[in-house]
Design an enzyme around this catalytic site. Structure first.
Site, PDB file in Angstrom:
ATOM      1  N   ASP A  35     -15.161 -31.726  22.608  1.00  0.00           N
ATOM      2  CA  ASP A  35     -16.601 -31.535  22.785  1.00  0.00           C
ATOM      3  C   ASP A  35     -17.037 -30.080  22.574  1.00  0.00           C
ATOM      4  OD1 ASP A  35     -15.335 -30.612  24.984  1.00  0.00           O
ATOM      5  OD2 ASP A  35     -16.631 -31.599  26.454  1.00  0.00           O
ATOM      6  N   HIS A 238      -9.041 -11.807  -0.421  1.00  0.00           N
ATOM      7  CA  HIS A 238      -9.670 -12.492   0.711  1.00  0.00           C
ATOM      8  C   HIS A 238      -8.803 -12.440   1.964  1.00  0.00           C
ATOM      9  CE1 HIS A 238     -12.380 -14.984  -2.194  1.00  0.00           C
ATOM     10  NE2 HIS A 238     -12.778 -13.744  -2.051  1.00  0.00           N
ATOM     11  N   ASP A 255     -14.032  -5.018   4.783  1.00  0.00           N
ATOM     12  CA  ASP A 255     -15.201  -5.679   4.202  1.00  0.00           C
ATOM     13  C   ASP A 255     -15.832  -6.477   5.334  1.00  0.00           C
ATOM     14  OD1 ASP A 255     -17.061  -7.214   2.833  1.00  0.00           O
ATOM     15  OD2 ASP A 255     -15.704  -7.699   1.175  1.00  0.00           O
ATOM     16  N   ASP A 266     -23.470  -6.784   3.750  1.00  0.00           N
ATOM     17  CA  ASP A 266     -22.133  -6.974   3.164  1.00  0.00           C
ATOM     18  C   ASP A 266     -21.639  -5.613   2.677  1.00  0.00           C
ATOM     19  OD1 ASP A 266     -19.883  -7.836   1.819  1.00  0.00           O
ATOM     20  OD2 ASP A 266     -20.960  -8.965   0.272  1.00  0.00           O
ATOM     21  N   HIS A 345     -12.346  -8.899 -10.114  1.00  0.00           N
ATOM     22  CA  HIS A 345     -13.566  -9.589  -9.683  1.00  0.00           C
ATOM     23  C   HIS A 345     -14.792  -8.921 -10.297  1.00  0.00           C
ATOM     24  CE1 HIS A 345     -14.563  -6.425  -6.702  1.00  0.00           C
ATOM     25  NE2 HIS A 345     -13.288  -6.450  -6.313  1.00  0.00           N
ATOM     26  N   HIS A 349     -23.124  -9.535  -6.338  1.00  0.00           N
ATOM     27  CA  HIS A 349     -23.748 -10.866  -6.214  1.00  0.00           C
ATOM     28  C   HIS A 349     -25.083 -10.673  -5.517  1.00  0.00           C
ATOM     29  CE1 HIS A 349     -22.373 -10.547  -2.014  1.00  0.00           C
ATOM     30  NE2 HIS A 349     -21.217 -10.150  -2.505  1.00  0.00           N
ATOM     31  N   HIS A 356     -23.457 -14.650  -0.382  1.00  0.00           N
ATOM     32  CA  HIS A 356     -23.551 -14.859  -1.834  1.00  0.00           C
ATOM     33  C   HIS A 356     -24.823 -15.670  -2.012  1.00  0.00           C
ATOM     34  CE1 HIS A 356     -18.938 -14.287  -2.542  1.00  0.00           C
ATOM     35  NE2 HIS A 356     -19.511 -13.261  -1.996  1.00  0.00           N
ATOM     36  N   GLU A 380     -20.069  -3.549  -5.846  1.00  0.00           N
ATOM     37  CA  GLU A 380     -18.783  -3.488  -5.164  1.00  0.00           C
ATOM     38  C   GLU A 380     -17.568  -3.426  -6.087  1.00  0.00           C
ATOM     39  OE1 GLU A 380     -17.665  -7.261  -3.247  1.00  0.00           O
ATOM     40  OE2 GLU A 380     -19.692  -7.967  -3.621  1.00  0.00           O
ATOM     41  N   TYR A 384      -7.094  -2.636  -7.223  1.00  0.00           N
ATOM     42  CA  TYR A 384      -6.050  -3.227  -6.380  1.00  0.00           C
ATOM     43  C   TYR A 384      -4.735  -3.128  -7.137  1.00  0.00           C
ATOM     44  CZ  TYR A 384     -10.540  -5.002  -4.931  1.00  0.00           C
ATOM     45  OH  TYR A 384     -11.872  -5.079  -4.589  1.00  0.00           O
ATOM     46  N   ARG A 401     -11.916  -0.888  -2.296  1.00  0.00           N
ATOM     47  CA  ARG A 401     -13.209  -1.425  -2.735  1.00  0.00           C
ATOM     48  C   ARG A 401     -14.279  -0.619  -2.004  1.00  0.00           C
ATOM     49  NH1 ARG A 401     -12.294  -6.305  -2.102  1.00  0.00           N
ATOM     50  NH2 ARG A 401     -13.157  -6.832  -0.062  1.00  0.00           N
ATOM     51  N   GLU A 403     -18.380  -1.026  -1.334  1.00  0.00           N
ATOM     52  CA  GLU A 403     -19.457  -2.015  -1.518  1.00  0.00           C
ATOM     53  C   GLU A 403     -20.707  -1.609  -0.748  1.00  0.00           C
ATOM     54  OE1 GLU A 403     -18.587  -5.935   0.084  1.00  0.00           O
ATOM     55  OE2 GLU A 403     -20.176  -6.811  -1.168  1.00  0.00           O
TER      56      GLU A 403
END
Ligand code: GLY
Ligand code: MN
Ligand code: MN
Length: 433
Positions: A35, A238, A255, A266, A345, A349, A356, A380, A384, A401, A403
């Site tokens: 629940d 990710h 991130d 973001d 990448h 976006h 996104h 961004e 890597y 990165r 961003e």
């Protein structure tokens, strides 16, 4: 946000529809186990058009000579309100949110076949949710069964989201106020993290600093699962296990952004765990920072969506050659896609109610769409570097990165997240303090 803004959006969508009926349900509550539920998050399309945050609600729009907005929502229920909290109920929701009609959600199945009868066109997100597809099909079949009584069913179904996507792409002043506040909260959290990091701490301890700062400043939740990636973990795009120890001499890539009244920020920042970039780390960091600056410089209404990505790639490709990550000419590295070993990448976006966010990236001719004032996007770029035979060893496991969230303005852009420090000297000074 002001109720009038939601009413104006519904009027605008009704005008776009012209003739027909739209059905827009909100998200269901999701059970986590037994629940216990996952924290509830309304559907972004439904919220954009209503401002109504309760679950078990459906918006129905009837376009035509007498346009109408109809809300179906939960009943007032003293018993449930003692356990779960306040519910508007149809009458209060109608008054508070400016609908022409509001009904109990328990009347939805009885009323929808009547509302669908003789409508020319149905606007619905067919295919998004099997349960709603089946329910809507059931209503349509009930209407079709009345054909001999002269009743017709809509013979055309279009995705209502396509119309709303275009509206969501251009942010209003009230939306931008929220996005600035969301951006400021997230930027403060990144600055705080830089001050809290020490070798020996765990990634999740730093994630906790973000949650602390988000909730303390009134954000309702993170906008997405935070990535807190020390050392080699930063090369997993990710990564979100966030359970490793932070090591002296490693970089930390974070991130993380928050959601404030529905609107996402973001931000990614990458900085040294011990407060001082090594020479190799600094070389790669300055490259990514230069790529980001070049990309942001392209964000203005005379450029198309892909111009920032092209600008970032141009800088990164040359930098990869200078760092001996790639060989040959810049043109050859871009042409062959050899840069993808280190930058796989895209450079951003749309950003808004969803991290996104909604909106097409190409126009109806298949060309990149032009940037226009009021659009909000991320910029961004990253790099890597996984260990490999063709990679100089002193660069192995560096993942970076950077961003930011950017608003397209009349003549250029505004970086909404500018207060999150990112110059090498500023990061090192903040971490020293
Ligand atoms: N945090 C999600 C992204 O950067 O796209
Ligand atoms: Mn992003
Ligand atoms: Mn991000």
């Amino acid at each position: 946000m002001n109720t009038l803004e939601f009413i104006r959006r519904r009027i605008s969508l009704l005008q776009n529809i012209g003739d027909g009926i739209a059905i827009i349900p909100t998200s269901p509550e999701l059970i986590r186990n037994r629940d216990s539920h996952y924290p509830y998050r309304f559907d972004s399309y439904f919220y954009y058009l209503t401002g109504f945050k309760e679950p078990e609600a459906v918006l129905v729009l009837i376009a035509g000579i007498e346009p109408q907005s109809i809300l179906f929502c939960r009943d007032k229920d003293m018993e449930r309100e003692i356990w779960d909290g306040f519910r508007y109920g149809a009458d209060a929701a109608k008054a508070e949110f400016g609908f022409e009609q509001a009904y109990s959600i328990s009347q939805l199945d009885a009323l929808m076949p009547k509302l669908l009868a003789n409508q020319s066109k149905l606007f619905f997100s067919l295919g998004a949710d099997a349960g709603w597809d089946a329910r809507v099909t059931g209503w349509l079949n009930q209407v079709k069964a009345q054909v001999r009584a002269g009743v017709s069913a809509p013979d055309d179904i279009a995705d209502v989201r396509k119309l709303v996507d275009e509206m969501r792409l251009y942010k209003s002043p009230d939306e931008l106020n929220l996005m600035r506040r969301s951006a400021n909260i997230a930027a403060a959290a990144h600055n705080r993290a830089m001050q809290k990091v020490r070798a020996g701490k765990m990634e999740y301890e730093i994630e906790a600093e973000f949650l602390h700062e988000f909730y303390r400043k009134g954000a309702q939740s993170p906008a997405y699962t935070s990535i807190v990636a020390g050392g080699a973990n930063a090369c997993t795009l990710h990564y979100n296990a966030n359970n490793c120890e932070l090591k002296d001499g490693d970089l930390l890539l974070i991130d993380a952004g928050c959601e404030l009244d529905g609107y996402a920020s973001d931000i990614t920042r990458t900085f040294p765990v011990n407060g001082k970039f090594s020479a190799a780390q600094k070389d790669v960091y300055e490259l990514v920072l230069a790529a980001q600056a070049a990309a942001i410089a392209q964000v203005n209404p005379s450029n198309h969506w892909n111009a920032p990505h092209d600008a970032a790639l141009d800088i990164l490709a040359q930098g990869f050659i200078d760092l001996k990550l790639c060989q040959g000419s810049k043109e050859a590295v871009l042409e062959s896609g050899a840069y993808r070993q280190f930058y796989m990448h895209r450079t951003g976006h749309w950003l808004g109610l969803d991290v996104h966010d909604a909106g097409e990236y190409k126009d109806k001719h298949g060309d990149w769409r032009m940037l226009q004032a009021g659009m909000t996007l991320t910029v961004e770029p990253g790099c890597y570097i996984r260990p490999a035979d063709n990679v100089p060893q002193h660069l192995w496991n560096i993942g970076i990165r950077i961003e930011d969230d950017v608003l397209v303005t009349q003549h250029g852009c505004e970086v909404l997240t500018a207060s999150a420090v990112k110059a090498v000297a500023d990061i090192e000074n903040l971490m020293k303090a």
